[in-house]
Design an enzyme around this catalytic site. Structure first.
Site, PDB file in Angstrom:
ATOM      1  N   ALA A  26      -8.039  12.166  11.842  1.00  9.30           N
ATOM      2  CA  ALA A  26      -8.342  12.388  13.257  1.00  9.30           C
ATOM      3  C   ALA A  26      -8.956  13.766  13.496  1.00  9.30           C
ATOM      4  O   ALA A  26      -9.881  13.911  14.310  1.00  9.30           O
ATOM      5  CB  ALA A  26      -7.069  12.219  14.093  1.00  9.30           C
ATOM      6  N   HIS A  72       8.483  38.384   9.760  1.00 11.68           N
ATOM      7  CA  HIS A  72       9.788  38.086   9.155  1.00 11.68           C
ATOM      8  C   HIS A  72      10.840  37.937  10.249  1.00 11.68           C
ATOM      9  O   HIS A  72      10.857  38.713  11.196  1.00 11.68           O
ATOM     10  CB  HIS A  72      10.193  39.218   8.211  1.00 11.68           C
ATOM     11  CG  HIS A  72      11.576  39.068   7.664  1.00 11.68           C
ATOM     12  ND1 HIS A  72      11.871  38.236   6.603  1.00 11.68           N
ATOM     13  CD2 HIS A  72      12.760  39.636   8.044  1.00 11.68           C
ATOM     14  CE1 HIS A  72      13.168  38.301   6.347  1.00 11.68           C
ATOM     15  NE2 HIS A  72      13.733  39.155   7.208  1.00 11.68           N
ATOM     16  N   GLU A 109       2.470  -0.718  -4.583  1.00 14.69           N
ATOM     17  CA  GLU A 109       1.230   0.035  -4.793  1.00 14.69           C
ATOM     18  C   GLU A 109       0.551  -0.449  -6.073  1.00 14.69           C
ATOM     19  O   GLU A 109       1.174  -0.557  -7.128  1.00 14.69           O
ATOM     20  CB  GLU A 109       1.522   1.529  -4.882  1.00 14.69           C
ATOM     21  CG  GLU A 109       0.381   2.394  -5.372  1.00 14.69           C
ATOM     22  CD  GLU A 109      -0.887   2.275  -4.528  1.00 14.69           C
ATOM     23  OE1 GLU A 109      -1.985   2.313  -5.123  1.00 14.69           O
ATOM     24  OE2 GLU A 109      -0.777   2.136  -3.291  1.00 14.69           O
ATOM     25  N   VAL A 133       0.078  -7.814  -5.029  1.00 10.01           N
ATOM     26  CA  VAL A 133       0.562  -8.969  -4.270  1.00 10.01           C
ATOM     27  C   VAL A 133      -0.363 -10.147  -4.546  1.00 10.01           C
ATOM     28  O   VAL A 133      -1.572 -10.060  -4.322  1.00 10.01           O
ATOM     29  CB  VAL A 133       0.613  -8.664  -2.761  1.00 10.01           C
ATOM     30  CG1 VAL A 133       1.094  -9.893  -1.991  1.00 10.01           C
ATOM     31  CG2 VAL A 133       1.528  -7.477  -2.488  1.00 10.01           C
ATOM     32  N   GLY A 166       0.825  -1.201   0.000  1.00  9.56           N
ATOM     33  CA  GLY A 166       0.000   0.000   0.000  1.00  9.56           C
ATOM     34  C   GLY A 166       0.857   1.248   0.000  1.00  9.56           C
ATOM     35  O   GLY A 166       1.646   1.464   0.926  1.00  9.56           O
ATOM     36  N   GLY A 167       0.706   2.072  -1.036  1.00  8.46           N
ATOM     37  CA  GLY A 167       1.506   3.285  -1.153  1.00  8.46           C
ATOM     38  C   GLY A 167       0.694   4.548  -0.963  1.00  8.46           C
ATOM     39  O   GLY A 167       0.968   5.578  -1.592  1.00  8.46           O
ATOM     40  N   GLY A 213      -5.585   0.527   3.618  1.00 10.60           N
ATOM     41  CA  GLY A 213      -6.792   1.284   3.918  1.00 10.60           C
ATOM     42  C   GLY A 213      -7.482   0.799   5.175  1.00 10.60           C
ATOM     43  O   GLY A 213      -6.936   0.008   5.958  1.00 10.60           O
ATOM     44  N   ARG A 214      -8.702   1.278   5.370  1.00  6.40           N
ATOM     45  CA  ARG A 214      -9.464   0.987   6.583  1.00  6.40           C
ATOM     46  C   ARG A 214     -10.866   0.522   6.200  1.00  6.40           C
ATOM     47  O   ARG A 214     -11.339   0.763   5.092  1.00  6.40           O
ATOM     48  CB  ARG A 214      -9.592   2.244   7.454  1.00  6.40           C
ATOM     49  CG  ARG A 214      -8.325   3.041   7.658  1.00  6.40           C
ATOM     50  CD  ARG A 214      -7.426   2.465   8.703  1.00  6.40           C
ATOM     51  NE  ARG A 214      -8.021   2.461  10.020  1.00  6.40           N
ATOM     52  CZ  ARG A 214      -7.408   2.006  11.114  1.00  6.40           C
ATOM     53  NH1 ARG A 214      -6.185   1.497  11.021  1.00  6.40           N
ATOM     54  NH2 ARG A 214      -7.993   2.036  12.292  1.00  6.40           N
TER      55      ARG A 214
END
Length: 350
Positions: A201, A325, A86, A120, A63-64, A153-154
């Protein structure tokens, strides 16, 4: 509602419920991946990869995306020989092609091998290591590594938490919510990853506030036009809003302002001056529609753009902001000035 603990069930009463069970790592259906991970402990989800007690000599990251490139940066810095696999044609598909190529070059400088358009096909044990069989660009190849990290991923945490039994409407498994974070059941709200909106999050935290306010009777809406995304690589990458290409597709009359950290006094003094700032705006009304930052402290600098977009500041108002600055924020201000000059004076193009 009914809360089930280790030993007993409790009935809890309230006028509203907020579902915030989050997400869990997704595992691709690769033969041998789960079984070998359970048997040897050599394969870990991205969450678990931070618990590895020793730096592996060789590490393959499946996973990339954002998490994959962040872990690659970390482990390469610790001394691992890292390979990122990936399936798409570039790193971080959620970003544009320029950022994907930039990250590929940055990882290459750290010795990370990146294999795109690679899938894969199988994982097998191999004498103290894992053998990862790939189909890459029409060729078959085998990688060897002491450790494998899965970062593809999720998925929503609904089965283990019991949320799937509530009868909520879902979209591809994620709990569906409206702009008030209200689910399909009256009085039941949801927030965070379980909604599948934006799995970050800081977005989850804001969703939680919006859900709580509505649950308490205070009308609040959730918006996603000014959500910053941060990638903690070297160099750092951050963006908010939409790219120039997407803005053009949406009908904006796009102007772009760009500046370089190579001309920034503080970046030069610190010896960290790789990168640039890009600000995207609409010529007609001066609306700020997006920004991209690559370089030192990009993940901090993006907050300035996010705040101005949220407050509906125009590019001409932003041009008048006095940047201190010497600071890195001057580079952000210079990009805004370039965009404002490209747009011309306000009112002339309305």
């Amino acid at each position: 509602g009914v809360a089930v603990g280790d030993d007993e069930a409790q009935i809890l009463r309230g006028r509203a419920v907020i579902v915030a069970t989050g997400s869990v790592p997704a595992w691709p259906p690769v033969p041998g991946l789960v079984d070998l991970g359970s048997e040897t402990g050599r394969i870990a989800a991205a969450d678990e990869s931070l618990d590895i007690s020793e730096v592996p000599p060789r590490l393959v990251i499946i996973g990339g995306g954002v998490i994959g490139v962040e872990l690659a940066t970390m482990y390469a810095g610790l001394g691992s020989r890292v390979t990122v696999v990936e399936v798409t044609d570039r790193l971080v598909p959620s970003a544009d092609a320029e950022i994907g190529e930039l990250l590929r070059q940055a990882l290459a400088r750290e010795g990370v091998q990146v294999l795109t358009r690679a899938r894969v096909e199988q994982v097998k044990p191999g004498g103290g290591c894992c053998l990862i069989e790939l189909g890459a660009n029409g060729e078959h190849r085998v990688l060897e590594a002491e450790r494998v990290v899965v970062a593809v991923g999720r998925r929503p945490n609904v089965e283990r938490s019991g949320v799937s039994e509530l009868g909520l409407c879902s979209k591809d498994g994620w709990v569906a919510v409206d702009e008030h974070m209200q689910t399909s059941l009256p009085g039941v709200y949801a927030a965070g990853d379980v909604t599948g909106k934006v799995l970050l999050a800081h977005v989850a935290a804001r969703q939680g506030v919006v859900a709580a306010e509505n649950a308490l009777g205070v009308a609040a809406k959730m918006g996603y036009d000014a959500v910053p995304t941060c990638i903690y690589t070297d160099p750092e990458v951050a963006w908010v809003g939409i790219s120039a290409g997407e803005a053009t597709e949406r009908g904006y009359e796009v102007v772009v302002g760009r500046s370089s950290f190579g001309r920034n006094a503080l970046a030069l003094a610190a010896g960290d001056f790789e990168g640039w700032v890009e600000v995207i705006a609409d010529r007609r009304y001066g609306e700020i529609v997006g920004a991209r930052i690559v370089g030192p402290h990009a993940t901090e600098l993006i907050a300035q753009v996010t705040a101005l977009m949220q407050s509906e500041c125009t590019i001409w108002e932003w041009e008048r902001v006095i940047q201190p600055h010497p600071t890195l924020s001057e580079a952000v201000g210079e990009a805004a000035t370039a965009a404002a000059r490209a747009a011309g004076k306000p009112g002339l193009r309305v």
